[in-house]
Enzyme design. Structure first.
Site, mmCIF file in Angstrom:
data_model
loop_
_atom_site.group_PDB
_atom_site.id
_atom_site.type_symbol
_atom_site.label_atom_id
_atom_site.label_comp_id
_atom_site.label_asym_id
_atom_site.label_seq_id
_atom_site.Cartn_x
_atom_site.Cartn_y
_atom_site.Cartn_z
ATOM 1 N N ASP A 19 50.810 55.977 46.464
ATOM 2 C CA ASP A 19 51.143 56.605 47.748
ATOM 3 C C ASP A 19 52.651 56.766 47.879
ATOM 4 O OD1 ASP A 19 48.473 56.775 48.862
ATOM 5 O OD2 ASP A 19 48.536 54.594 48.983
ATOM 6 N N ASP B 8 53.837 53.770 41.264
ATOM 7 C CA ASP B 8 53.123 53.580 42.517
ATOM 8 C C ASP B 8 52.335 54.861 42.810
ATOM 9 O OD1 ASP B 8 52.425 52.259 44.946
ATOM 10 O OD2 ASP B 8 53.929 53.446 45.998
#
Length: 274
Positions: A15, A13
């Site tokens: 953020d 991922d």
């Protein structure tokens, strides 16, 4: 984690794992450097559908993280791929930004407000009452309802912002129609990412900061998972879920040494893609 097959590919991922409010998280650059030096395949995933991969690369570069454009996979791109497979050369009424409209254009979709095949909802900072009303009426008229991701809120320096899931709930309340969400935690996004880099689930690891999206989607796609505590999930929340990550670490800096430990030996052939 080390007593299973070597790891040839990594999904992560963005953020909360690599960056936080557009600042690089310590260890992120080193992690990506390790992957590139060892020539391991990887993708950076995001549920954010606002930006194109080119935009995201520029934003990451400004944070001091160099990610190739082709190594970025967004929920907008996964949504466009899904729609292209479901109904090639279709039409859509889109509530979203350039990341979503560009992805749909790239697969040959037509943007229209007249009898579209789909209403496609993505994230934007400029939702209008008129556009939402139009989407509601099109869905009532028979358009299929698709949303890029179910995240109800997004982060900002001032606090939470309403995101795709919140607007989808509004439209669902008005129409009684639930959208089909393509992005995480739908394992469909994991599978599309695996296929993009010819990866096998048994030799791939997913890193995320949200146990309810990143980790569950990795788990359901058959991947080993690493939860970092540098983003949304707090330590006390981990045990509240009926499933657990393969490993929990403080941040991406703790994953850097794992890349070498889990990498295949140089004389060991990689697993055949699936």
């Amino acid at each position: 984690m080390t007593n299973r097959r070597p790891v040839n590919c990594w999904l992560t991922d963005m953020d909360g794992v690599l960056v936080h409010e557009e600042h690089a998280i310590p260890g992120a650059a080193e992690f990506l450097q390790q992957l590139q030096e060892r020539q391991l395949r990887f993708l950076v995933l995001t549920n954010n559908s606002i930006y194109t991969p080119r935009d995201l690369r520029a934003r990451l570069l400004a944070s001091g993280i160099d990610v190739p454009e082709e190594a970025i996979w967004t929920s907008a791109m996964a949504t466009a791929q899904f729609l292209d497979e479901q109904r090639p050369n279709g039409s859509a009424y889109v509530l979203g930004e350039a990341g979503l409209t560009t992805a749909l254009h790239d697969v040959g979709y037509i943007m229209t407000s007249r009898d579209p095949d789909y209403v496609v909802l993505g994230e934007t900072r400029t939702y209008s009452f008129e556009a939402i009303t139009r989407a509601i009426r099109l869905i009532e008229g028979g358009a299929r309802f698709i949303a890029t991701n179910p995240d109800a809120t997004g982060p900002s320096t001032e606090g939470s912002l309403p995101a795709t899931g919140a607007i989808a709930a509004l439209i669902t309340k008005a129409t009684g129609v639930e959208p089909y969400y393509v992005g995480k935690p739908n394992p469909l996004m994991m599978r599309s990412a695996l296929n993009r880099i010819d990866a096998h689930s048994e030799t791939t690891v997913m890193i995320g900061d949200r146990i309810d999206t990143d980790i569950v989607s990795g788990l359901e796609a058959g991947l080993r998972t690493i939860l970092v505590l540098s983003g949304s999930t707090r330590p006390e929340q981990v045990e509240r879920h009926p499933f657990v990550p393969t490993r929990v670490v403080e941040s991406i800096a703790d994953v850097v040494p794992l890349v070498g430990q889990l990498a295949p030996k140089t004389d060991q052939p990689e697993a055949d893609p699936a």
